[in-house]
Scaffold this motif. Structure first.
Motif, PDB file in Angstrom:
ATOM      1  N   ILE A 189      65.476  34.744  49.564  1.00  0.00           N
ATOM      2  CA  ILE A 189      66.331  34.854  48.374  1.00  0.00           C
ATOM      3  C   ILE A 189      65.662  35.552  47.188  1.00  0.00           C
ATOM      4  O   ILE A 189      66.326  35.825  46.183  1.00  0.00           O
ATOM      5  CB  ILE A 189      66.823  33.458  47.915  1.00  0.00           C
ATOM      6  CG1 ILE A 189      65.646  32.591  47.426  1.00  0.00           C
ATOM      7  CG2 ILE A 189      67.568  32.769  49.041  1.00  0.00           C
ATOM      8  CD1 ILE A 189      66.066  31.226  46.892  1.00  0.00           C
ATOM      9  N   ILE A 190      64.377  35.869  47.295  1.00  0.00           N
ATOM     10  CA  ILE A 190      63.684  36.441  46.137  1.00  0.00           C
ATOM     11  C   ILE A 190      64.122  37.880  45.853  1.00  0.00           C
ATOM     12  O   ILE A 190      64.170  38.306  44.691  1.00  0.00           O
ATOM     13  CB  ILE A 190      62.149  36.351  46.309  1.00  0.00           C
ATOM     14  CG1 ILE A 190      61.458  36.569  44.952  1.00  0.00           C
ATOM     15  CG2 ILE A 190      61.657  37.361  47.353  1.00  0.00           C
ATOM     16  CD1 ILE A 190      59.971  36.247  44.963  1.00  0.00           C
ATOM     17  N   VAL A 191      64.466  38.627  46.900  1.00  0.00           N
ATOM     18  CA  VAL A 191      64.892  40.015  46.691  1.00  0.00           C
ATOM     19  C   VAL A 191      66.184  40.090  45.869  1.00  0.00           C
ATOM     20  O   VAL A 191      66.259  40.855  44.892  1.00  0.00           O
ATOM     21  CB  VAL A 191      65.044  40.758  48.033  1.00  0.00           C
ATOM     22  CG1 VAL A 191      65.658  42.138  47.810  1.00  0.00           C
ATOM     23  CG2 VAL A 191      63.687  40.898  48.715  1.00  0.00           C
ATOM     24  N   PRO A 192      67.230  39.322  46.207  1.00  0.00           N
ATOM     25  CA  PRO A 192      68.428  39.338  45.354  1.00  0.00           C
ATOM     26  C   PRO A 192      68.129  38.941  43.912  1.00  0.00           C
ATOM     27  O   PRO A 192      68.698  39.503  42.971  1.00  0.00           O
ATOM     28  CB  PRO A 192      69.351  38.316  46.021  1.00  0.00           C
ATOM     29  CG  PRO A 192      68.916  38.281  47.437  1.00  0.00           C
ATOM     30  CD  PRO A 192      67.430  38.495  47.410  1.00  0.00           C
ATOM     31  N   ALA A 193      67.222  37.978  43.727  1.00  0.00           N
ATOM     32  CA  ALA A 193      66.864  37.550  42.372  1.00  0.00           C
ATOM     33  C   ALA A 193      66.150  38.661  41.611  1.00  0.00           C
ATOM     34  O   ALA A 193      66.381  38.857  40.411  1.00  0.00           O
ATOM     35  CB  ALA A 193      65.976  36.307  42.435  1.00  0.00           C
ATOM     36  N   LEU A 194      65.286  39.407  42.311  1.00  0.00           N
ATOM     37  CA  LEU A 194      64.584  40.535  41.688  1.00  0.00           C
ATOM     38  C   LEU A 194      65.553  41.647  41.284  1.00  0.00           C
ATOM     39  O   LEU A 194      65.312  42.375  40.317  1.00  0.00           O
ATOM     40  CB  LEU A 194      63.531  41.089  42.647  1.00  0.00           C
ATOM     41  CG  LEU A 194      62.263  40.244  42.829  1.00  0.00           C
ATOM     42  CD1 LEU A 194      61.446  40.761  44.015  1.00  0.00           C
ATOM     43  CD2 LEU A 194      61.421  40.253  41.556  1.00  0.00           C
ATOM     44  N   VAL A 195      66.646  41.783  42.019  1.00  0.00           N
ATOM     45  CA  VAL A 195      67.665  42.776  41.683  1.00  0.00           C
ATOM     46  C   VAL A 195      68.481  42.321  40.478  1.00  0.00           C
ATOM     47  O   VAL A 195      68.783  43.110  39.571  1.00  0.00           O
ATOM     48  CB  VAL A 195      68.594  43.031  42.893  1.00  0.00           C
ATOM     49  CG1 VAL A 195      69.768  43.924  42.489  1.00  0.00           C
ATOM     50  CG2 VAL A 195      67.818  43.660  44.049  1.00  0.00           C
ATOM     51  N   VAL A 196      68.808  41.043  40.450  1.00  0.00           N
ATOM     52  CA  VAL A 196      69.670  40.501  39.396  1.00  0.00           C
ATOM     53  C   VAL A 196      68.952  40.426  38.046  1.00  0.00           C
ATOM     54  O   VAL A 196      69.539  40.749  36.996  1.00  0.00           O
ATOM     55  CB  VAL A 196      70.189  39.098  39.788  1.00  0.00           C
ATOM     56  CG1 VAL A 196      70.880  38.422  38.609  1.00  0.00           C
ATOM     57  CG2 VAL A 196      71.148  39.206  40.975  1.00  0.00           C
TER      58      VAL A 196
END
Length: 296
Positions: A189-196
């Motif tokens: 889930i860290i990649v979506p958070a880094l995008v957001v």
């Protein structure tokens, strides 16, 4: 120490940690929006988990990765944003109490998704708990008429997510270490958070120069390291050495801790709300009664 004693120690420690999480979320929202808080929380927690447990990822099989990723989104990603949005309108103590609905939904998820049976008393417990939640929201509207108590729905959705996650860990991830599940969750889930995060305005001058930026960031770091990283590993282990329903009965004690911090922060809490809270916990007791008898 045998596992019977260890699971009770885990239960008590987790109740203290998670009971404190709601006031930390509230303080974090003084300087950030729910999107900013949720994204930052995932990234910071993921960073610390990678530091201490990155090697555990090598032990996860290809088939298990699918369930680890699902567990990450259902058990961490969505609830982090849902609770942040909820606490923009409802008190932290109310969020902590409503979290007690998790065992009730765990029973239903176990029935419909995994074929786990339940008794008549447990069904009554679910109905009693939901009735208590309804009263809690109703009385809350009277105490804080300016608050939008429809936001309590975000907490209810989050509790359903937690219930699904507990059943997934118990039924699909028994062979994965607690650290592996936790690190794998955040790797997913860290990649979506880094995008957001960059698009949320987190790094804007308006936010970074705000009066509460550093204090709110400090609360989030504490929340991530203790309330997410340490507690996540402990909870995964608790599920593995007990049962899905027993593990989420940590919610018996979370409201007590949550109310304590809420009152210290001058949140209003009435006798009617206390009675509604006890009704929820009575429902949780009825739901867990059969499981506890089996474990003894």
């Amino acid at each position: 120490m045998n596992e019977q004693n260890r699971k009770w120690i885990y239960l008590f420690v987790l109740s203290i940690i998670w009971g404190t999480s709601y006031i930390l979320i509230k303080k974090g929202l003084e300087g950030f929006t729910p999107i900013q808080l949720g994204s930052a929380r995932i990234i910071i927690a993921g960073f610390f988990l990678f530091l201490i447990g990155f090697k555990s990822l090598r032990l996860i099989t290809k088939e298990e990765w699918k369930w680890v990723a699902i567990s990450g989104f259902i058990g961490s990603f969505f609830p982090m944003f849902l609770f942040a949005y909820a606490e923009t309108e409802i008190d932290s103590s109310i969020a902590a109490i409503l979290n007690s609905l998790v065992p009730l939904f765990t029973l239903f998820v176990g029935l419909f998704a995994f074929g786990v049976s339940f008794t008549k008393n447990q069904l009554i417990g679910v109905l009693v708990g939901l009735l208590g939640a309804g009263f809690l929201i109703f009385f809350g509207k009277g105490v804080n008429p300016n608050h939008n108590y429809w936001y309590a729905g975000f907490v209810i959705v989050a509790t359903i997510c937690y219930a699904c996650n507990a059943n997934i860990i118990k039924s699909k991830l028994q062979n994965v270490t607690p650290m592996g599940i936790a690190v794998g969750n955040f790797a997913s889930i860290i990649v979506p958070a880094l995008v957001v995060l960059p698009f949320s305005g987190f790094f804007s001058t308006e936010v970074t120069s705000g009066d509460f930026f550093w204090s709110s960031l400090g609360y989030i770091v504490v929340l991530c390291v203790i309330g997410t990283c340490i507690a996540k590993v402990m909870f995964n282990r608790l599920v593995q050495i007990s049962s899905a329903v027993f593990s989420v009965s940590v919610t018996y004690l979370i409201p007590i801790v949550g109310i304590f911090w809420g009152v210290l922060d001058e949140e209003k809490f009435t006798i009617q709300q206390l009675l509604a809270s006890l009704l929820i916990l009575l429902g949780v007791y009825l739901v867990n009664k059969k499981v506890k008898l089996k474990a003894s």
